[in-house]
Design a protein around this motif. Structure first.
Motif, short mmCIF file in Angstrom:
data_model
loop_
_atom_site.label_atom_id
_atom_site.label_comp_id
_atom_site.label_asym_id
_atom_site.label_seq_id
_atom_site.Cartn_x
_atom_site.Cartn_y
_atom_site.Cartn_z
N HIS A 189 0.81 -1.06 0.21
CA HIS A 189 -0.01 0.00 0.18
C HIS A 189 1.04 1.19 -0.01
CE1 HIS A 189 -3.11 -2.99 0.97
NE2 HIS A 189 -2.39 -3.30 2.10
N GLY A 190 1.96 1.34 -0.64
CA GLY A 190 2.82 2.45 -0.85
C GLY A 190 4.14 2.43 -0.04
N GLY A 191 4.29 1.27 0.67
CA GLY A 191 5.41 1.14 1.47
C GLY A 191 5.40 1.80 2.87
N ILE A 192 6.63 1.87 3.54
CA ILE A 192 6.39 2.36 4.92
C ILE A 192 6.39 3.99 4.79
CG2 ILE A 192 8.31 2.91 6.81
CD1 ILE A 192 7.33 0.00 6.57
N PHE A 193 6.75 4.62 3.66
CA PHE A 193 6.74 6.05 3.36
C PHE A 193 5.69 6.42 2.03
CE2 PHE A 193 10.61 5.69 5.54
CZ PHE A 193 10.70 6.60 6.52
N PRO A 194 4.43 6.10 2.55
CA PRO A 194 3.73 5.92 1.20
C PRO A 194 3.27 7.74 0.67
CG PRO A 194 2.32 5.74 3.17
CD PRO A 194 3.86 5.42 3.52
N ASN A 195 3.53 8.53 1.59
CA ASN A 195 3.27 9.96 1.21
C ASN A 195 4.65 10.53 1.49
OD1 ASN A 195 0.76 9.80 0.86
ND2 ASN A 195 0.27 9.98 2.95
N GLY A 196 6.03 9.74 1.28
CA GLY A 196 7.20 10.58 1.53
C GLY A 196 7.62 10.84 2.86
N PHE A 197 8.94 11.67 3.02
CA PHE A 197 9.22 12.08 4.20
C PHE A 197 8.29 13.32 4.56
CE2 PHE A 197 13.06 9.66 3.07
CZ PHE A 197 13.33 8.90 4.28
N SER A 198 7.90 14.04 3.56
CA SER A 198 6.90 15.15 3.86
C SER A 198 5.82 14.71 4.59
CB SER A 198 6.65 15.70 2.41
OG SER A 198 5.93 14.92 1.69
N GLY A 199 5.10 13.63 4.23
CA GLY A 199 4.14 12.93 4.96
C GLY A 199 4.20 12.67 6.52
N MET A 200 5.47 12.01 6.62
CA MET A 200 5.77 11.80 8.21
C MET A 200 6.23 13.12 8.77
SD MET A 200 9.46 9.85 9.63
CE MET A 200 10.47 11.44 9.30
N PHE A 201 6.71 14.27 8.27
CA PHE A 201 7.03 15.30 8.66
C PHE A 201 5.50 16.17 9.33
CE2 PHE A 201 8.50 19.86 8.91
CZ PHE A 201 9.94 19.54 9.95
N ALA A 202 4.62 16.01 8.28
CA ALA A 202 3.46 16.79 8.29
C ALA A 202 2.62 16.12 9.55
CB ALA A 202 2.63 16.63 7.16
N ALA A 203 2.84 14.77 9.79
CA ALA A 203 2.35 14.38 11.14
C ALA A 203 2.87 14.77 12.24
CB ALA A 203 2.27 12.88 11.08
N SER A 204 3.99 15.32 12.34
CA SER A 204 4.55 15.92 13.36
C SER A 204 3.95 16.83 14.53
CB SER A 204 5.97 16.43 13.25
OG SER A 204 6.83 15.55 12.35
N LEU A 205 3.19 17.72 14.02
CA LEU A 205 2.45 18.55 14.61
C LEU A 205 1.37 17.75 15.63
CD1 LEU A 205 2.38 21.43 15.33
CD2 LEU A 205 0.50 21.72 13.62
N VAL A 206 0.64 16.94 15.05
CA VAL A 206 -0.35 16.15 15.96
C VAL A 206 0.52 15.20 16.53
CG1 VAL A 206 -2.17 14.40 15.71
CG2 VAL A 206 -1.87 16.29 13.88
#
Length: 460
Positions: A189-206
């Protein structure tokens, strides 16, 4: 015996303080916010939680070091010792605003979970019921409040432990389920980083919002017995447990079901229990969810009332908020907090569909500012300790500097992210209002009061 006027009771035991810190962190952020972070980052959100946990540990270690060097001085008092009046004023009020927002989120989330049983009751009405419950609990003496919060927090910790065990049994095939290949769910389903590093970074605020609340021990220090000895142990235990209670459940969720099938309509935890086919699992889990978010809100009422008490005691809020009731609680501070919470709950009447999403990101901004100031204060005060602190941050000053740079980078990036425009505006406007207010309060206090406070100030 009736407590002395203007003094808070030292009624919190070590187990109370540790579970209060856990209670402040384990709430909407994990039980409801996890669906949002999974949609942003997919399985890579596990890494975001681990990185956030590392930053949390550094912040908490810095706080424990300062607490051992300056017993009975809370977060705002430490900032005052390091940087003086204005930063202390700003941090104190910003922390108060932060918790008002967090409490509002938790109460509305609790009301949304209650709608599972009472679908015909509007969200705002259930939010009012939740508000009445937690305000009532905070009217008890602090030792009774601490005991109730201990058991509230215990319920959700027990539930998370049960979830981890059950999830592990499902993943290893010990419990029958529809899970065929946990590895495929994690890496497909897109791998560990389906939305790239930017997706992981975007989740940081929550993620930061989720971890916010650990620094509550820096507020509770003035009502803690033998705080100098207790806090370092509490810090180590709290951080380890929080990382486990965030990273492991998310790993299990991603292994049991594809991340892109997690919906925001119900908690991922409820979906996993349903998948296990346990009779009544949804009702049991929903009870846990209600308890969890009300517990976090309960800790928030404590935080706002004690922060306002400290502000008033040092001339940074009206003196009426230094009044202590016969039960040894800052009653006026609790009542003011309730009024602002009710204003926040009104939003659930205006925009019931989007209110939690709007409010959840804002405390992420404010808590980052508080964490940065805690680390900066530790850098400044390390050279000024009169006695050697019994607990010290390792690899000083590099660890603290790393935390400051990382948190500042996250904060700046989100300010310039167009997707966070509402949170950015609210945060910057709040900062501006508090900063302007600091000049007004300082002018009204006068030079005589300010000079006296320079000699005697200790927040307790």
């Amino acid at each position: 015996m009736e407590p002395k006027q203007q003094d808070l009771q030292k009624g919190l035991l070590p187990r109370h303080v540790q579970f209060m810190a856990l209670a402040g962190m384990i709430g909407t952020g994990i039980f409801k916010g996890s669906s949002e972070t999974l949609n942003m980052a997919g399985p890579s959100v596990i890494i975001a939680y681990l990185i956030g946990g590392l930053l949390l540990f550094i912040v908490m270690a810095a706080l424990a070091e300062m607490a051992s060097a300056y017993p009975n001085v809370n977060v705002q008092g430490l900032v005052y010792k390091a940087f003086g009046y204005r930063p202390s004023f700003i941090i104190g009020w910003l922390y108060w605003v932060n918790w008002i927002l967090v409490i509002t989120v938790e109460l509305i989330a609790g009301a949304s979970f209650l709608q599972y049983w009472f679908p015909d009751v509007p969200l705002w009405a259930l939010s009012l019921v939740c508000t009445a419950v937690i305000v009532g609990i905070n009217l008890f003496p602090v030792k009774h409040f601490g005991e109730m919060e201990f058991w509230f927090a215990g319920i959700k910790i027990l539930a998370l432990t049960a979830f981890i065990i059950l999830g592990a049994l499902i993943l290893f095939g010990a419990v029958p389920s529809s899970v065929n290949s946990p590895i495929t769910n994690l890496t497909g389903h897109g791998g560990i980083f389906p939305n790239g590093f930017s997706g992981m970074f975007a989740a940081s605020l929550v993620v930061i919002f989720s971890y916010g609340g650990a620094e509550l021990i820096g507020v509770a220090v003035s009502e803690t017995k033998d705080a100098k000895r207790v806090l370092p142990k509490v810090v180590k235990g709290t951080v380890l447990r929080v990382i486990l209670f965030y990273a492991l459940p998310i790993l299990i969720i991603c292994g049991i079901m594809p991340w892109n099938q997690v919906t925001s309509e119900s908690s991922p935890f409820v979906q996993v229990f349903d998948m296990a086919g346990i009779p009544g699992a949804a009702n049991v889990m929903n009870f846990v969810l209600v308890t969890a978010v009300l517990s976090a809100a309960n800790s928030g009422i404590y935080a706002t009332s004690r922060t306002l008490y400290s502000l008033a005691k040092n001339g940074e809020a009206p003196k009426q908020f230094t009044k202590i009731s016969k039960n040894g609680i800052p009653l006026n501070g609790i009542m003011l907090g309730m009024l602002f919470i009710l204003a926040g709950v009104f939003l659930s009447f205006v925009t019931p569909e989007n209110v939690i999403g709007y409010l959840m990101t804002i405390p992420g901004f404010t808590i980052m500012i508080v964490w940065i100031c805690i680390c900066a204060a530790q850098l400044k005060l390390r050279k000024q300790y009169k006695d050697t602190a019994s607990f010290r941050v390792k690899w000083h000053p590099y660890t603290t500097l790393i935390a400051i740079v990382a948190l500042s980078g996250i904060f700046i990036s989100f300010i310039f992210n167009a997707d966070n425009i509402i949170g950015t505006i609210v945060c910057l406007v709040t900062l501006a209002v508090i900063t302007i207010s600091s000049f007004i309060f300082q002018k009204n206090k006068g030079n005589t009061d300010g000079n006296a406070k320079q000699q005697t100030r200790q927040i307790s």
